[in-house]
Structure formats: structure tokens, C-alpha cells
Write a protein that holds these residues in place. Structure first.
Motif, PDB file in Angstrom:
ATOM      1  N   LEU A   1       1.987  -6.814  15.333  1.00  0.00           N
ATOM      2  CA  LEU A   1       0.741  -6.847  15.551  1.00  0.00           C
ATOM      3  C   LEU A   1       0.996  -7.048  13.710  1.00  0.00           C
ATOM      4  CD1 LEU A   1      -1.272  -3.318  15.342  1.00  0.00           C
ATOM      5  CD2 LEU A   1      -0.957  -4.637  13.151  1.00  0.00           C
ATOM      6  N   ALA A   2       2.370  -6.667  12.819  1.00  0.00           N
ATOM      7  CA  ALA A   2       2.052  -7.465  11.559  1.00  0.00           C
ATOM      8  C   ALA A   2       1.807  -8.754  11.794  1.00  0.00           C
ATOM      9  CB  ALA A   2       3.314  -6.576  11.230  1.00  0.00           C
ATOM     10  N   THR A   3       3.042  -9.079  12.535  1.00  0.00           N
ATOM     11  CA  THR A   3       3.349 -10.864  13.103  1.00  0.00           C
ATOM     12  C   THR A   3       1.897 -11.204  12.649  1.00  0.00           C
ATOM     13  OG1 THR A   3       5.009 -10.477  13.249  1.00  0.00           O
ATOM     14  CG2 THR A   3       4.453 -12.993  13.194  1.00  0.00           C
ATOM     15  N   ALA A   4       1.105 -10.610  13.624  1.00  0.00           N
ATOM     16  CA  ALA A   4       0.052 -11.459  14.084  1.00  0.00           C
ATOM     17  C   ALA A   4      -0.784 -11.856  13.068  1.00  0.00           C
ATOM     18  CB  ALA A   4      -0.739 -10.824  15.315  1.00  0.00           C
ATOM     19  N   LEU A   5      -1.052 -10.909  12.792  1.00  0.00           N
ATOM     20  CA  LEU A   5      -2.227 -10.247  11.314  1.00  0.00           C
ATOM     21  C   LEU A   5      -1.564 -10.875   9.350  1.00  0.00           C
ATOM     22  CD1 LEU A   5      -3.585  -9.072  12.874  1.00  0.00           C
ATOM     23  CD2 LEU A   5      -4.109  -7.033  11.055  1.00  0.00           C
ATOM     24  N   ASP A   6      -0.143 -11.518   9.543  1.00  0.00           N
ATOM     25  CA  ASP A   6       0.079 -11.801   8.433  1.00  0.00           C
ATOM     26  C   ASP A   6       0.535 -10.788   7.507  1.00  0.00           C
ATOM     27  OD1 ASP A   6       1.734 -13.428   6.580  1.00  0.00           O
ATOM     28  OD2 ASP A   6      -0.070 -14.713   5.612  1.00  0.00           O
ATOM     29  N   ILE A   7       0.877  -9.579   7.969  1.00  0.00           N
ATOM     30  CA  ILE A   7       1.405  -8.055   7.101  1.00  0.00           C
ATOM     31  C   ILE A   7       2.234  -8.083   6.392  1.00  0.00           C
ATOM     32  CG2 ILE A   7       1.114  -6.025   7.207  1.00  0.00           C
ATOM     33  CD1 ILE A   7      -1.512  -6.698   7.604  1.00  0.00           C
ATOM     34  N   ASP A   8       2.961  -8.141   5.395  1.00  0.00           N
ATOM     35  CA  ASP A   8       3.858  -8.379   4.973  1.00  0.00           C
ATOM     36  C   ASP A   8       4.274  -7.136   3.160  1.00  0.00           C
ATOM     37  OD1 ASP A   8       3.289  -9.458   2.774  1.00  0.00           O
ATOM     38  OD2 ASP A   8       3.508 -11.082   2.741  1.00  0.00           O
ATOM     39  N   ARG A   9       5.529  -6.798   2.700  1.00  0.00           N
ATOM     40  CA  ARG A   9       5.220  -5.913   2.064  1.00  0.00           C
ATOM     41  C   ARG A   9       4.879  -6.703   1.308  1.00  0.00           C
ATOM     42  NH1 ARG A   9       7.650  -0.593   1.283  1.00  0.00           N
ATOM     43  NH2 ARG A   9       8.688  -0.536  -0.959  1.00  0.00           N
ATOM     44  N   SER A  10       3.838  -7.927   0.641  1.00  0.00           N
ATOM     45  CA  SER A  10       3.449  -7.936  -0.728  1.00  0.00           C
ATOM     46  C   SER A  10       2.634  -6.770  -0.452  1.00  0.00           C
ATOM     47  CB  SER A  10       2.934  -8.600  -0.524  1.00  0.00           C
ATOM     48  OG  SER A  10       1.974  -9.052   0.201  1.00  0.00           O
ATOM     49  N   LEU A  11       1.678  -6.194   0.813  1.00  0.00           N
ATOM     50  CA  LEU A  11       0.387  -5.178   1.223  1.00  0.00           C
ATOM     51  C   LEU A  11       0.474  -3.650   0.663  1.00  0.00           C
ATOM     52  CD1 LEU A  11      -0.893  -7.705   4.250  1.00  0.00           C
ATOM     53  CD2 LEU A  11      -1.928  -7.828   1.519  1.00  0.00           C
ATOM     54  N   ASP A  12       1.648  -3.721   0.701  1.00  0.00           N
ATOM     55  CA  ASP A  12       2.140  -2.160   0.058  1.00  0.00           C
ATOM     56  C   ASP A  12       0.858  -2.007  -0.618  1.00  0.00           C
ATOM     57  OD1 ASP A  12       3.208   0.651   1.504  1.00  0.00           O
ATOM     58  OD2 ASP A  12       4.637   0.017  -1.037  1.00  0.00           O
ATOM     59  N   GLY A  13       0.424  -0.500  -0.359  1.00  0.00           N
ATOM     60  CA  GLY A  13      -0.836   0.269  -1.197  1.00  0.00           C
ATOM     61  C   GLY A  13      -2.430  -0.264  -1.450  1.00  0.00           C
ATOM     62  N   THR A  14      -2.263  -1.669  -0.312  1.00  0.00           N
ATOM     63  CA  THR A  14      -3.330  -1.790  -0.489  1.00  0.00           C
ATOM     64  C   THR A  14      -4.681  -1.222  -0.337  1.00  0.00           C
ATOM     65  OG1 THR A  14      -2.887  -4.843  -0.081  1.00  0.00           O
ATOM     66  CG2 THR A  14      -4.138  -3.558   0.507  1.00  0.00           C
ATOM     67  N   ASP A  15      -5.432  -0.505  -1.114  1.00  0.00           N
ATOM     68  CA  ASP A  15      -6.777  -0.470  -0.728  1.00  0.00           C
ATOM     69  C   ASP A  15      -7.975  -0.386   0.359  1.00  0.00           C
ATOM     70  OD1 ASP A  15      -9.052   1.596  -1.185  1.00  0.00           O
ATOM     71  OD2 ASP A  15      -8.628   1.622  -3.077  1.00  0.00           O
ATOM     72  N   LEU A  16      -7.827   0.008   1.260  1.00  0.00           N
ATOM     73  CA  LEU A  16      -8.194  -0.200   2.531  1.00  0.00           C
ATOM     74  C   LEU A  16      -9.955   0.197   2.075  1.00  0.00           C
ATOM     75  CD1 LEU A  16      -5.247   0.871   4.004  1.00  0.00           C
ATOM     76  CD2 LEU A  16      -6.879  -0.344   5.738  1.00  0.00           C
ATOM     77  N   CYS A  17     -10.275   0.824   1.257  1.00  0.00           N
ATOM     78  CA  CYS A  17     -11.526   1.148   1.143  1.00  0.00           C
ATOM     79  C   CYS A  17     -12.195   0.492  -0.296  1.00  0.00           C
ATOM     80  CB  CYS A  17     -11.764   2.518   0.832  1.00  0.00           C
ATOM     81  SG  CYS A  17     -11.140   4.005   2.374  1.00  0.00           S
ATOM     82  N   ALA A  18     -11.516  -0.741  -0.573  1.00  0.00           N
ATOM     83  CA  ALA A  18     -12.210  -1.362  -1.239  1.00  0.00           C
ATOM     84  C   ALA A  18     -13.427  -1.913  -1.254  1.00  0.00           C
ATOM     85  CB  ALA A  18     -10.243  -1.973  -2.181  1.00  0.00           C
ATOM     86  N   GLY A  19     -13.656  -2.521  -0.507  1.00  0.00           N
ATOM     87  CA  GLY A  19     -14.600  -3.733   0.049  1.00  0.00           C
ATOM     88  C   GLY A  19     -14.278  -4.807   0.546  1.00  0.00           C
ATOM     89  N   PRO A  20     -15.092  -5.834   0.496  1.00  0.00           N
ATOM     90  CA  PRO A  20     -14.710  -7.631   1.313  1.00  0.00           C
ATOM     91  C   PRO A  20     -13.988  -8.360   0.545  1.00  0.00           C
ATOM     92  CG  PRO A  20     -17.278  -6.999   0.089  1.00  0.00           C
ATOM     93  CD  PRO A  20     -16.948  -5.932   0.686  1.00  0.00           C
ATOM     94  N   ASP A  21     -13.764  -7.824  -1.035  1.00  0.00           N
ATOM     95  CA  ASP A  21     -12.089  -8.509  -1.351  1.00  0.00           C
ATOM     96  C   ASP A  21     -11.379  -8.023  -1.091  1.00  0.00           C
ATOM     97  OD1 ASP A  21     -14.356 -10.158  -2.540  1.00  0.00           O
ATOM     98  OD2 ASP A  21     -14.716  -8.820  -4.252  1.00  0.00           O
ATOM     99  N   SER A  22     -11.349  -6.877  -0.593  1.00  0.00           N
ATOM    100  CA  SER A  22      -9.570  -6.387  -0.154  1.00  0.00           C
ATOM    101  C   SER A  22      -9.279  -7.715   1.179  1.00  0.00           C
ATOM    102  CB  SER A  22      -9.725  -4.876   0.075  1.00  0.00           C
ATOM    103  OG  SER A  22      -8.337  -4.609   0.567  1.00  0.00           O
ATOM    104  N   PRO A  23      -7.873  -7.355   0.912  1.00  0.00           N
ATOM    105  CA  PRO A  23      -7.160  -8.535   2.153  1.00  0.00           C
ATOM    106  C   PRO A  23      -6.980  -8.261   3.581  1.00  0.00           C
ATOM    107  CG  PRO A  23      -4.978  -7.590   0.636  1.00  0.00           C
ATOM    108  CD  PRO A  23      -6.257  -7.409  -0.199  1.00  0.00           C
ATOM    109  N   LEU A  24      -7.371  -6.035   3.636  1.00  0.00           N
ATOM    110  CA  LEU A  24      -7.211  -5.116   4.400  1.00  0.00           C
ATOM    111  C   LEU A  24      -8.137  -4.446   4.615  1.00  0.00           C
ATOM    112  CD1 LEU A  24      -3.645  -4.297   5.137  1.00  0.00           C
ATOM    113  CD2 LEU A  24      -4.559  -5.839   6.707  1.00  0.00           C
ATOM    114  N   SER A  25      -9.385  -4.278   5.546  1.00  0.00           N
ATOM    115  CA  SER A  25     -10.424  -3.405   5.864  1.00  0.00           C
ATOM    116  C   SER A  25     -10.267  -2.392   7.096  1.00  0.00           C
ATOM    117  CB  SER A  25     -11.696  -3.252   5.023  1.00  0.00           C
ATOM    118  OG  SER A  25     -12.137  -4.599   5.715  1.00  0.00           O
ATOM    119  N   LEU A  26     -11.266  -1.440   7.316  1.00  0.00           N
ATOM    120  CA  LEU A  26     -11.354  -0.949   8.501  1.00  0.00           C
ATOM    121  C   LEU A  26     -12.372  -1.045   8.567  1.00  0.00           C
ATOM    122  CD1 LEU A  26      -9.642   0.480  10.887  1.00  0.00           C
ATOM    123  CD2 LEU A  26      -7.977   0.248   8.426  1.00  0.00           C
TER     124      LEU A  26
END
Length: 213
Positions: free
Chosen positions: A137-162
Motif C-alpha cells: 500500500l505504501a509503495t503504491a501510494l509513494d508513502i515514505d517517512r517525509s509524510l510523517d506528521g502530515t495533516d490529513l484534514c488540511a484540505g486539498p493542498d495536503s498530500p494526503l487526505s481522507l
């Protein structure tokens, strides 16, 4: 005809609940990963819950470290860790700040950006295997340690959201022991998955690693 998945972003209050409530409620939700190469979206089909100081299987069981600091932060943030010197795994932080509980995303169905995910996952034999397991999953989505602490509720400018997606009815949710967890946390039935979904990873009990002599 079934209704289209809801594209409304999940609010921080969704994550600010007990982890054993959030974990099964994540099934069917949509994770969006935005990169310069384009977006990839994933329908979550399998997760594991970790309760922090109350859970011997949790990274936070023995307290805060540089590695797990994001688990102690506000809810709705990412905790990304590196494992076995090879793979990354993505967790979603839940509960109030300081509680250190989180949900590991174990598997999902790529619904947008499958071609991009396949380029990252060249060993996948079919689309169902693109994100079948936390490292995949992490590989397919290009997830690495640089995304640690990312705010998933920060809106469409965030690299990750739900996104809300389509919640899975409780009668279609199965649960059991977590994969690969040993010791006192082995028996906790904190792994949740959509019953019968082909993207769910196989269960594997904990196998102690042998030390070289």
C-alpha cells in the motif's frame, strides 16, 4: 444502481474518537494521495488498531520516542514508520493529543491512478495486489517517512487526505488477531477487514526473527 462514493472530506472529529471505534469505521473510506505525478485514490479494505500505552503491540507502549512522536500529536495526522530496513507503513492518528493511538492501513483497492500505482508496484500480478498489505500500500501510494506528521484534514493542498467514501455496514466487517504481532498483544482482535474483499491481505501469525550467530 449503487450510490457513488461520497467525496466529502472527513473532519478531524472523525479521528478524535477511541481507536477501536475509528478502525472499523475506516473501511470503505477513500484515501487520496497527491503527488506531482498525479493522484492515486484507495478504498480502504483492511486496517489494524493500536491503543498506545494500553497495548503491548503498539509502538507507543513504552512511551514517546523520536520515531513515534507523531502518534502523540493531534488526531487526523499521519504516522509513517520504516520497518525491517525496507518498507514504510502508514498509520492514522486517533483520539486526543497525548493518547498515542492509531490505525495501520493494511490494504485497499486502488480506484483512481491504477496505472501510476502499477509503475511503483511492478511485481503486482493484477490490480487486486497493488495495495494488498501495508508495505505494498505504501509503495503504491509513494508513502515514505517525509509524510510523517502530515495533516490529513488540511484540505486539498495536503498530500494526503481522507474522503467519506462509502461506509461498510457492520455485518460486512470481520475482525480477528493482528498480523505478525507477538507477545501480550498477539491475541487482541484489533484487525478489521471487509468480509470477502479480494484486496484483503492473508493473515499471518507472529514468527520470531532468528538472530544470526
Amino acid at each position: 444502481m449503487s450510490a457513488r462514493p461520497d467525496r466529502t472530506p472527513l473532519s478531524r472529529s472523525f479521528f478524535d474518537r477511541p481507536v477501536l471505534t475509528v478502525a472499523p469505521d475506516l473501511l470503505g473510506r477513500v484515501l487520496v494521495r497527491r503527488t506531482p505525478d498525479g493522484p492515486v485514490e484507495l478504498r480502504i479494505t483492511e486496517v489494524e488498531a493500536y491503543e498506545g500505552a494500553a497495548d503491548p503491540g503498539s509502538h507507543a507502549y513504552r512511551g514517546r520516542t523520536d520515531r513515534n512522536a507523531s502518534m502523540f500529536g493531534p488526531p487526523g495526522h499521519a504516522y509513517v514508520y520504516f520497518i525491517y530496513g525496507m518498507w514504510f507503513s502508514l498509520n492514522l492518528v486517533c483520539g486526543p493529543p497525548g493518547h498515542a493511538s492509531g490505525v495501520l492501513l493494511r490494504a485497499g483497492e486502488i480506484t483512481v491512478g491504477a496505472d501510476l500505482a502499477a509503475k511503483r508496484r511492478l511485481s503486482a500480478r493484477n490490480p487486486r495486489e497493488l495495495a494488498k498489505g501495508p508495505a505494498r500500500l505504501a509503495t503504491a501510494l509513494d508513502i515514505d517517512r517525509s509524510l510523517d506528521g502530515t495533516d490529513l484534514c488540511a484540505g486539498p493542498d495536503s498530500p494526503l487526505s481522507l474522503l467519506t467514501g462509502t461506509a461498510t455496514p457492520s455485518d460486512l466487517v470481520s475482525n480477528g488477531p493482528r498480523t505478525g504481532v507477538g507477545g501480550a498483544g498477539a491475541a487482541h482482535p484489533y484487525r478489521y477487514w471487509i468480509t470477502g474483499d479480494p484486496t484483503v491481505s492473508p493473515y499471518r501469525p507472529h514468527a520470531p526473527r532468528r538472530r544470526s550467530t
